[in-house]
Design an enzyme around this catalytic site. Structure first.
Site, PDB file in Angstrom:
ATOM      1  N   ASP A  10      41.937 -23.010  -9.665  1.00 37.55           N
ATOM      2  CA  ASP A  10      42.982 -23.954  -9.323  1.00 37.55           C
ATOM      3  C   ASP A  10      42.501 -25.324  -9.840  1.00 37.55           C
ATOM      4  O   ASP A  10      41.314 -25.508 -10.100  1.00 37.55           O
ATOM      5  CB  ASP A  10      43.130 -23.951  -7.793  1.00 37.55           C
ATOM      6  CG  ASP A  10      44.053 -25.038  -7.312  1.00 37.55           C
ATOM      7  OD1 ASP A  10      45.155 -25.164  -7.854  1.00 37.55           O
ATOM      8  OD2 ASP A  10      43.663 -25.779  -6.386  1.00 37.55           O
ATOM      9  N   LEU A  11      43.421 -26.260  -9.982  1.00 39.30           N
ATOM     10  CA  LEU A  11      43.027 -27.583 -10.511  1.00 39.30           C
ATOM     11  C   LEU A  11      42.788 -28.604  -9.384  1.00 39.30           C
ATOM     12  O   LEU A  11      41.656 -29.019  -9.127  1.00 39.30           O
ATOM     13  CB  LEU A  11      44.131 -28.088 -11.453  1.00 39.30           C
ATOM     14  CG  LEU A  11      43.948 -29.502 -12.006  1.00 39.30           C
ATOM     15  CD1 LEU A  11      42.781 -29.581 -12.977  1.00 39.30           C
ATOM     16  CD2 LEU A  11      45.226 -29.967 -12.719  1.00 39.30           C
ATOM     17  N   ASP A  12      43.901 -28.982  -8.723  1.00 37.16           N
ATOM     18  CA  ASP A  12      43.824 -30.043  -7.708  1.00 37.16           C
ATOM     19  C   ASP A  12      42.981 -29.575  -6.519  1.00 37.16           C
ATOM     20  O   ASP A  12      43.332 -28.613  -5.847  1.00 37.16           O
ATOM     21  CB  ASP A  12      45.245 -30.389  -7.222  1.00 37.16           C
ATOM     22  CG  ASP A  12      46.116 -30.982  -8.330  1.00 37.16           C
ATOM     23  OD1 ASP A  12      45.645 -31.891  -9.026  1.00 37.16           O
ATOM     24  OD2 ASP A  12      47.266 -30.537  -8.486  1.00 37.16           O
ATOM     25  N   THR A  18      42.466 -34.698  -6.883  1.00 37.96           N
ATOM     26  CA  THR A  18      43.712 -35.435  -7.097  1.00 37.96           C
ATOM     27  C   THR A  18      44.565 -35.450  -5.833  1.00 37.96           C
ATOM     28  O   THR A  18      45.576 -36.154  -5.791  1.00 37.96           O
ATOM     29  CB  THR A  18      44.525 -34.800  -8.249  1.00 37.96           C
ATOM     30  OG1 THR A  18      44.312 -33.401  -8.182  1.00 37.96           O
ATOM     31  CG2 THR A  18      44.105 -35.328  -9.591  1.00 37.96           C
ATOM     32  N   LYS A  46      49.030 -29.037   0.064  1.00 34.75           N
ATOM     33  CA  LYS A  46      48.056 -28.560  -0.927  1.00 34.75           C
ATOM     34  C   LYS A  46      48.494 -27.226  -1.516  1.00 34.75           C
ATOM     35  O   LYS A  46      48.807 -26.297  -0.783  1.00 34.75           O
ATOM     36  CB  LYS A  46      46.668 -28.438  -0.300  1.00 34.75           C
ATOM     37  CG  LYS A  46      46.047 -29.799  -0.082  1.00 34.75           C
ATOM     38  CD  LYS A  46      44.590 -29.717   0.302  1.00 34.75           C
ATOM     39  CE  LYS A  46      44.009 -31.111   0.381  1.00 34.75           C
ATOM     40  NZ  LYS A  46      42.704 -31.130   1.036  1.00 34.75           N
ATOM     41  N   SER A 115      47.271 -23.343 -12.025  1.00 38.72           N
ATOM     42  CA  SER A 115      47.660 -24.488 -11.187  1.00 38.72           C
ATOM     43  C   SER A 115      49.167 -24.593 -11.045  1.00 38.72           C
ATOM     44  O   SER A 115      49.918 -24.270 -11.959  1.00 38.72           O
ATOM     45  CB  SER A 115      47.133 -25.774 -11.846  1.00 38.72           C
ATOM     46  OG  SER A 115      47.719 -26.908 -11.252  1.00 38.72           O
ATOM     47  N   ALA A 116      49.584 -25.108  -9.880  1.00 38.61           N
ATOM     48  CA  ALA A 116      51.018 -25.336  -9.638  1.00 38.61           C
ATOM     49  C   ALA A 116      51.490 -26.621 -10.303  1.00 38.61           C
ATOM     50  O   ALA A 116      52.690 -26.879 -10.385  1.00 38.61           O
ATOM     51  CB  ALA A 116      51.251 -25.440  -8.127  1.00 38.61           C
ATOM     52  N   LYS A 146      52.916 -20.559  -5.545  1.00 39.64           N
ATOM     53  CA  LYS A 146      51.956 -19.935  -4.624  1.00 39.64           C
ATOM     54  C   LYS A 146      52.569 -19.999  -3.226  1.00 39.64           C
ATOM     55  O   LYS A 146      53.198 -21.007  -2.925  1.00 39.64           O
ATOM     56  CB  LYS A 146      50.621 -20.699  -4.648  1.00 39.64           C
ATOM     57  CG  LYS A 146      49.942 -20.720  -6.016  1.00 39.64           C
ATOM     58  CD  LYS A 146      48.745 -21.674  -6.007  1.00 39.64           C
ATOM     59  CE  LYS A 146      48.202 -21.874  -7.416  1.00 39.64           C
ATOM     60  NZ  LYS A 146      47.099 -22.840  -7.501  1.00 39.64           N
ATOM     61  N   GLU A 170      39.965 -21.486  -5.085  1.00 38.98           N
ATOM     62  CA  GLU A 170      41.107 -22.180  -4.482  1.00 38.98           C
ATOM     63  C   GLU A 170      40.694 -23.068  -3.318  1.00 38.98           C
ATOM     64  O   GLU A 170      39.788 -22.729  -2.567  1.00 38.98           O
ATOM     65  CB  GLU A 170      42.083 -21.139  -3.934  1.00 38.98           C
ATOM     66  CG  GLU A 170      43.300 -20.898  -4.779  1.00 38.98           C
ATOM     67  CD  GLU A 170      44.243 -22.089  -4.916  1.00 38.98           C
ATOM     68  OE1 GLU A 170      44.106 -23.082  -4.171  1.00 38.98           O
ATOM     69  OE2 GLU A 170      45.126 -22.033  -5.781  1.00 38.98           O
ATOM     70  N   ASP A 171      41.395 -24.191  -3.156  1.00 38.40           N
ATOM     71  CA  ASP A 171      41.145 -25.049  -1.992  1.00 38.40           C
ATOM     72  C   ASP A 171      42.326 -25.018  -1.019  1.00 38.40           C
ATOM     73  O   ASP A 171      42.281 -25.684   0.006  1.00 38.40           O
ATOM     74  CB  ASP A 171      40.910 -26.504  -2.425  1.00 38.40           C
ATOM     75  CG  ASP A 171      42.183 -27.150  -2.930  1.00 38.40           C
ATOM     76  OD1 ASP A 171      42.895 -26.495  -3.726  1.00 38.40           O
ATOM     77  OD2 ASP A 171      42.486 -28.273  -2.518  1.00 38.40           O
TER      78      ASP A 171
HETATM   79  C1  BG6 Z   1      49.189 -28.535  -6.730  1.00 39.85           C
HETATM   80  C2  BG6 Z   1      48.854 -29.556  -5.668  1.00 39.85           C
HETATM   81  O1  BG6 Z   1      48.062 -28.241  -7.490  1.00 39.85           O
HETATM   82  O2  BG6 Z   1      50.214 -29.039  -7.597  1.00 39.85           O
HETATM   83  C3  BG6 Z   1      50.110 -29.960  -4.915  1.00 39.85           C
HETATM   84  O3  BG6 Z   1      47.902 -29.015  -4.775  1.00 39.85           O
HETATM   85  C4  BG6 Z   1      51.161 -30.455  -5.910  1.00 39.85           C
HETATM   86  O4  BG6 Z   1      49.793 -30.942  -3.972  1.00 39.85           O
HETATM   87  C5  BG6 Z   1      51.424 -29.383  -6.952  1.00 39.85           C
HETATM   88  O5  BG6 Z   1      52.365 -30.767  -5.223  1.00 39.85           O
HETATM   89  C6  BG6 Z   1      52.443 -29.810  -8.008  1.00 39.85           C
HETATM   90  O6  BG6 Z   1      51.910 -30.842  -8.771  1.00 39.85           O
HETATM   91  P1  BG6 Z   1      52.702 -31.765  -9.770  1.00 39.85           P
HETATM   92  O7  BG6 Z   1      51.614 -32.483 -10.513  1.00 39.85           O
HETATM   93  O8  BG6 Z   1      53.503 -30.853 -10.662  1.00 39.85           O
HETATM   94  O9  BG6 Z   1      53.577 -32.655  -8.966  1.00 39.85           O
HETATM   95 MG    MG Z   2      44.442 -27.036  -5.027  1.00 43.77          MG
END
Ligand code: BG6
Ligand code: MG
Length: 218
Positions: A10-12, A18, A46, A115-116, A146, A170-171
């Site tokens: 996962d990224l964030d 972030t 998250k 990542s989402a 997710k 994943e966090d």
């Molecule tokens: C996820 C974050 O990785 O991405 C969420 O944990 C965030 O908090 C989601 O809402 C979507 O991100 P973005 O950058 O497309 O708004």
């Molecule tokens: Mg995350």
């Protein structure tokens, strides 16, 4: 456990913190809408898509909005978020991440991002990490958020690795669930209290190698 060949990150919250910028951007929007929004509430966002995050905030404020209005606010939030991302520095990559990924890659593991976020490409380039992944699956490539496993299944496919031979880092609770829904084990970055269903919890990727980690997961 099948021999692990693919690692999906996962990224964030796993590669870079972030979440604090997402929080600040949502907080600004919530303030404008007079919705009380705390860091604790932010935990619920998250791993959750942008639109769904906004719907959670509206629920906290007992507010209803048209789809069009929601879209407008989501764009506004993203513009605030992007101001923070614009200033993102390579030093903000979480401790140990670069080494962990580079070592794993050297040992022959395939590495994907799952990542989402629709901003993942931009964030990776800001962090000089674009080349660190064999495949990048982000919010622009998935239809289902997710805890649906789509993002991780696409990640495994892009790596050319069976899903059972992948593990996910994943966090977020929704992310751990997504991994399990896809038949993959999940390493939780965080505490057992926050991620009770993770197969193993670690505080971060510093001072641990993929070999040790897999041993601990058996
Ligand atoms: C996820 C974050 O990785 O991405 C969420 O944990 C965030 O908090 C989601 O809402 C979507 O991100 P973005 O950058 O497309 O708004
Ligand atoms: Mg995350």
């Amino acid at each position: 456990m099948e021999k692990i060949k693919g690692l999906i990150f996962d990224l964030d919250g796993v590669i870079v913190d972030t979440a604090k910028y997402h929080y600040l951007a949502w907080k600004a929007l919530a303030l404008e809408l007079n919705i009380p929004f705390t860091e604790r509430d932010n935990e619920k966002l998250k791993g959750v898509s942008r639109r769904k995050s906004f719907e959670i905030i509206l629920e906290i404020g007992n507010m209803v909005m048209s789809e069009e209005e929601k879209e407008k606010y989501c764009t506004k939030k993203n513009n605030i978020y992007l101001e923070y991302i614009d200033k993102l520095k390579e030093e903000e990559v979480l401790k140990g991440v670069k080494k962990f990924i580079a070592d794993a890659r050297e040992k022959g593991y395939k590495i994907a991002l799952g990542s989402a976020s629709k901003n993942a490409g931009l964030i990776l380039s800001k962090l000089n990490l674009t080349g660190a992944f064999d495949a990048v699956i982000d919010g622009t490539k998935v239809e289902k958020a997710k805890p649906d496993p789509e993002v991780f299944l696409l990640g495994a496919r892009a790596l050319g690795v069976d899903k059972e031979a992948c593990i996910v880092f994943e966090d977020a609770k929704a992310g751990v669930e997504a991994a399990h829904n896809g038949g993959m084990k999940a390493v939780g970055i965080g505490t057992k209290e926050n991620l009770p269903n993770a197969d193993l919890c670690i505080s971060g990727l510093e001072n641990i190698s993929v070999g040790e980690l897999l041993k601990q997961m058996k």
